[in-house]
Design a protein around this motif. Sequence first.
Motif, PDB file in Angstrom:
ATOM      1  N   TYR A 223      10.461  62.240  57.940  1.00 10.71           N
ATOM      2  CA  TYR A 223       9.090  62.721  57.924  1.00 10.71           C
ATOM      3  C   TYR A 223       8.600  62.825  56.495  1.00 10.71           C
ATOM      4  CZ  TYR A 223       9.995  63.986  62.741  1.00 10.71           C
ATOM      5  OH  TYR A 223      10.314  63.933  64.066  1.00 10.71           O
ATOM      6  N   LEU A 224       7.324  62.519  56.307  1.00  8.43           N
ATOM      7  CA  LEU A 224       6.692  62.654  55.007  1.00  8.43           C
ATOM      8  C   LEU A 224       5.509  63.599  55.120  1.00  8.43           C
ATOM      9  CD1 LEU A 224       6.581  58.957  53.783  1.00  8.43           C
ATOM     10  CD2 LEU A 224       8.056  60.756  52.970  1.00  8.43           C
TER      11      LEU A 224
ATOM     12  N   VAL B 110       5.173  55.567  60.019  1.00  7.17           N
ATOM     13  CA  VAL B 110       6.549  55.824  59.621  1.00  7.17           C
ATOM     14  C   VAL B 110       7.110  57.179  60.059  1.00  7.17           C
ATOM     15  CG1 VAL B 110       6.458  54.251  57.650  1.00  7.17           C
ATOM     16  CG2 VAL B 110       5.860  56.633  57.321  1.00  7.17           C
ATOM     17  N   ASN B 111       6.272  58.180  60.189  1.00  6.75           N
ATOM     18  CA  ASN B 111       6.801  59.512  60.501  1.00  6.75           C
ATOM     19  C   ASN B 111       7.495  59.564  61.853  1.00  6.75           C
ATOM     20  OD1 ASN B 111       6.393  60.978  58.184  1.00  6.75           O
ATOM     21  ND2 ASN B 111       4.436  61.838  58.837  1.00  6.75           N
TER      22      ASN B 111
ATOM     23  N   TYR C 103      12.182  56.299  52.545  1.00  5.27           N
ATOM     24  CA  TYR C 103      12.641  55.912  53.867  1.00  5.27           C
ATOM     25  C   TYR C 103      13.717  54.850  53.854  1.00  5.27           C
ATOM     26  CZ  TYR C 103       9.102  58.330  56.583  1.00  5.27           C
ATOM     27  OH  TYR C 103       8.352  59.280  57.180  1.00  5.27           O
ATOM     28  N   LEU C 104      13.484  53.854  53.071  1.00  2.67           N
ATOM     29  CA  LEU C 104      14.336  52.686  53.168  1.00  2.67           C
ATOM     30  C   LEU C 104      15.462  52.691  52.161  1.00  2.67           C
ATOM     31  CD1 LEU C 104      11.497  50.088  53.733  1.00  2.67           C
ATOM     32  CD2 LEU C 104      12.825  51.326  55.434  1.00  2.67           C
ATOM     33  N   GLN C 105      15.411  53.631  51.232  1.00  6.51           N
ATOM     34  CA  GLN C 105      16.456  53.747  50.220  1.00  6.51           C
ATOM     35  C   GLN C 105      16.700  52.405  49.550  1.00  6.51           C
ATOM     36  OE1 GLN C 105      17.738  56.876  49.497  1.00  6.51           O
ATOM     37  NE2 GLN C 105      16.145  57.474  50.904  1.00  6.51           N
ATOM     38  N   ARG C 106      15.603  51.697  49.232  1.00  2.00           N
ATOM     39  CA  ARG C 106      15.724  50.398  48.574  1.00  2.00           C
ATOM     40  C   ARG C 106      16.076  50.601  47.110  1.00  2.00           C
ATOM     41  NH1 ARG C 106      10.562  46.972  50.876  1.00  2.00           N
ATOM     42  NH2 ARG C 106      11.417  46.686  52.932  1.00  2.00           N
TER      43      ARG C 106
ATOM     44  N   LEU D 271       3.811  63.416  47.536  1.00  2.00           N
ATOM     45  CA  LEU D 271       4.490  62.950  48.735  1.00  2.00           C
ATOM     46  C   LEU D 271       5.866  63.605  48.785  1.00  2.00           C
ATOM     47  CD1 LEU D 271       4.192  60.738  51.051  1.00  2.00           C
ATOM     48  CD2 LEU D 271       5.715  59.379  49.629  1.00  2.00           C
ATOM     49  N   ALA D 272       6.153  64.273  49.873  1.00  3.18           N
ATOM     50  CA  ALA D 272       7.457  64.914  50.057  1.00  3.18           C
ATOM     51  C   ALA D 272       8.121  64.324  51.297  1.00  3.18           C
ATOM     52  CB  ALA D 272       7.288  66.424  50.212  1.00  3.18           C
ATOM     53  N   HIS D 273       9.430  64.194  51.229  1.00  2.00           N
ATOM     54  CA  HIS D 273      10.225  63.587  52.299  1.00  2.00           C
ATOM     55  C   HIS D 273      11.241  64.588  52.815  1.00  2.00           C
ATOM     56  CE1 HIS D 273      13.957  61.367  53.506  1.00  2.00           C
ATOM     57  NE2 HIS D 273      13.075  60.760  54.263  1.00  2.00           N
TER      58      HIS D 273
END
Length: 144
Positions: free
Chosen positions: A67-68, A88-89, A133-136, A57-59
């Motif tokens: 985008y992933l 999500v994209n 995405y969410l940087q959790r 998986l690349a972001h």
Amino acid sequence: MIPRDDLSQINLDELKAAINWQQQYKLIIQWGKLIQPKADIRLPTNLIKGCEIPVWLAHEQQGEQHYLGFDSDSSVMNGLAALLLVQVNGKTRTELAGLDLQHALRVLGLEKHLTPSRNNGLQAIIAQIEECYLQRSPAQHHRQ
């Protein structure tokens, strides 16, 4: 730039409306074929831990949109990933903040039909998506 797959054929309502698991499985396999091979993202840094088979998986972020890119040799895992990517994209962090991928999958009822190995892999993919995405933080990430 990560090559983008055309996921416009994916309709989650169609999956919900399928009358049985065999129809759902057929759709997942069909949608898995929409994920094109991406040799460029098959790097150790993109390899997702926790999956029985190798999946990558690349972001990337362009402006405000995220985008992933996903790749694996399994049409089932590709199809399951496509179900996530279509949600999500192209969205902004604000749009993604309220998204609950776990809940979206529970609504579809897929977990009761997937093998434990595939369920674990799917959970690992969701965890990686949330991290991108969410940087959790890890503490938030493991909260369910």
